[in-house]
Scaffold this active site. Structure first.
Site, PDB file in Angstrom:
ATOM      1  N   SER A  27       0.843  -1.197   0.000  1.00  0.00           N
ATOM      2  CA  SER A  27       0.000   0.000   0.000  1.00  0.00           C
ATOM      3  C   SER A  27       0.879   1.247   0.000  1.00  0.00           C
ATOM      4  O   SER A  27       2.060   1.175  -0.342  1.00  0.00           O
ATOM      5  CB  SER A  27      -0.948  -0.035   1.204  1.00  0.00           C
ATOM      6  OG  SER A  27      -1.953   0.943   1.068  1.00  0.00           O
ATOM      7  N   ASN A  28       0.337   2.380   0.384  1.00  0.00           N
ATOM      8  CA  ASN A  28       1.121   3.625   0.411  1.00  0.00           C
ATOM      9  C   ASN A  28       0.606   4.516   1.547  1.00  0.00           C
ATOM     10  O   ASN A  28      -0.318   4.147   2.265  1.00  0.00           O
ATOM     11  CB  ASN A  28       1.037   4.335  -0.942  1.00  0.00           C
ATOM     12  CG  ASN A  28      -0.397   4.661  -1.311  1.00  0.00           C
ATOM     13  OD1 ASN A  28      -1.048   5.454  -0.647  1.00  0.00           O
ATOM     14  ND2 ASN A  28      -0.917   4.018  -2.347  1.00  0.00           N
TER      15      ASN A  28
END
Ligand code: C5P
Length: 220
Positions: A27-28
């Site tokens: 993810s980020n």
């Protein structure tokens, strides 16, 4: 009366989550704050807003319909199902560019060897919306670290957007996580509006002003 009254607008926000196995993902750092602020600002001006949101810790803004998704593929489907019936979209989500080719159905065991996870490209939601755009309004975001304006304008053209909002990671106080942002709005004509460092709420009002003016100029 606001030109946004009765318009249906899709806003994407937050990160996507790309599963590796039942407990792990890629993810980020996106928190969704900018997209949620934009969704709230547009709804307050009378638009019907559908917020297609990755996982965030935020409350749904007043008057906004929220559709929760996890992966880039889920976000793509949620947007495309609704795009034709909409008057436009604001693509604020930090969509993963790559996702694992295979998702293990069981928790992967560690070994003493290095682990290689093969990734494939995700679909570009903004670019596909650009292909299906017709006379809808389309705004994208660009988070750049170098050649900011040139890269952002390139994205605007490639994805067939009406506006691109540039965040530079070089600007202190801009980008992920914080409550402030320093944006530059670039339109289809290449006109550049540099905005001051301000709260994400204030930046969202500025963005809503531009979207409202876009619809007002078309007399629709
Ligand atoms: O190409 P880049 O990822 O920098 O473009 C950013 C813009 O494109 C943002 O508006 C983002 O929400 C959108 N995007 C998307 N789907 C992707 C990748 C980016 O909608 N798979």
């Amino acid at each position: 009366m606001s030109a946004l009254e009765g318009k249906t607008l899709i806003v994407t926000a937050g990160p996507t989550i790309e599963p590796i196995d039942p407990v792990r993902f890629l993810s980020n750092h996106s928190t969704g704050k900018m997209g949620y602020a934009i969704a709230g600002a547009l709804a307050a001006r009378g638009a019907r807003v559908v917020l297609v949101s990755g996982r965030t810790a935020l409350d749904t803004p007043a008057g906004v319909e929220r559709v929760d998704v996890l992966s880039a593929e889920e976000m793509y489907r949620a947007v495309m199902e609704r795009f034709e019936a909409s008057d436009g979209a604001v693509m604020c989500a930090a969509v993963a560019d790559y996702t694992p080719v295979e998702v293990s159905p069981v928790k992967m065991k560690k070994s003493d060897d290095d682990l290689v996870i093969r990734l494939k490209r995700t679909k570009d939601i903004a670019a596909e919306a650009g292909r299906r755009k017709g006379d809808r309004m389309l705004m994208g975001f660009a988070l750049e670290t170098d050649h900011e304006q040139e890269n952002a304008l390139g994205k605007l053209r490639r994805k067939n957007l009406d506006f691109i909002v540039l965040n530079s990671l070089r600007d202190p106080g801009a980008g992920f996580a914080g409550d402030t942002n320093k944006i530059t709005i670039i339109d289809r004509q290449g006109e550049i509006t540099d905005c001051p460092l301000e709260s994400k709420r204030a930046a969202a009002e500025r963005i809503a002003d531009r979207i409202e003016a876009w619809f007002a100029a078309r007399g629709c």
